[in-house]
Design a protein around this motif. Sequence first.
Motif, short mmCIF file in Angstrom:
data_model
loop_
_atom_site.label_atom_id
_atom_site.label_comp_id
_atom_site.label_asym_id
_atom_site.label_seq_id
_atom_site.Cartn_x
_atom_site.Cartn_y
_atom_site.Cartn_z
N ARG A 161 -22.45 -43.96 44.96
CA ARG A 161 -23.04 -44.03 43.62
C ARG A 161 -23.89 -45.29 43.52
N THR A 162 -24.95 -45.22 42.76
CA THR A 162 -25.82 -46.37 42.52
C THR A 162 -25.76 -46.72 41.04
N PRO B 112 -32.85 -33.78 44.10
CA PRO B 112 -32.28 -34.12 42.79
C PRO B 112 -31.42 -35.37 42.82
N MET B 113 -31.36 -36.03 41.66
CA MET B 113 -30.39 -37.09 41.46
C MET B 113 -29.77 -36.88 40.08
N VAL C 219 -27.51 -40.63 55.65
CA VAL C 219 -26.14 -41.07 55.93
C VAL C 219 -25.10 -40.07 55.44
N ARG C 220 -25.48 -39.16 54.54
CA ARG C 220 -24.60 -38.11 54.03
C ARG C 220 -23.29 -38.65 53.48
N CYS D 215 -30.53 -37.36 48.05
CA CYS D 215 -31.23 -37.87 49.23
C CYS D 215 -30.30 -38.75 50.07
N MET D 216 -29.22 -39.20 49.47
CA MET D 216 -28.21 -40.00 50.19
C MET D 216 -26.97 -39.17 50.50
N SER D 217 -26.69 -38.17 49.65
CA SER D 217 -25.45 -37.40 49.80
C SER D 217 -25.58 -36.25 50.80
#
Length: 206
Positions: free
Chosen positions: A176-177, A99-100, A170-171, A164-166
Amino acid sequence: MSSTDLATRPAGAEAAPAQPCIDLARVECLFTELLVAFGEDPTREGLVGTPRRAAASWASFLSPAPADAACFPEPRLMGQMVLVDGVSVWSKCEHHLLPMHLTVAAAYLPGEEVLGLSKFGRIAQYYAGRLQVQERFTGQVADHLAQAVNSPDIAVHVEGQHLCMSMRGVRMEDARTTTLQARGRFEKDPVLSQQFLAIATRHRAA
């Protein structure tokens, strides 16, 4: 920590894809096979019914209602900026199927008609309800809004938190993007652009 991606894509760059034809029974079977491949027992307590629920959840997510855009005559409002922010939607990253969470602010300069305010949310929900990337989502919302209000003077600001980034890689939970589409007068008029961005990003200062 945050990252910024300023996306610029011309209006009408991409048409909305057709609604998918979902084989719900097949998806349920595939979720069952997935649980087995993960070493789980789909018949154990707690997992009974999980493939069916997961299949129904995905089918519902990938079948958003069409984003109709009703406009209403208001000829005396020409030149006034109309901005709706805080539109919050969930989508799924097409690279990792995670999810995003996307927060949208969108604005336009009306001509002789105004767009129904709830339509901002419906447009965002429609394009969020598919496998996505934030950059494409921003352009699709901008394209749809420009067409709906029949004006090139539109701006769309999207801030996304990507699981997928959180939660993997890299967690970085605070990353934020940001993506931005500014067209017409919002692109050419620096004062109007700053007014839009000041409202679209006001939550950051809170």
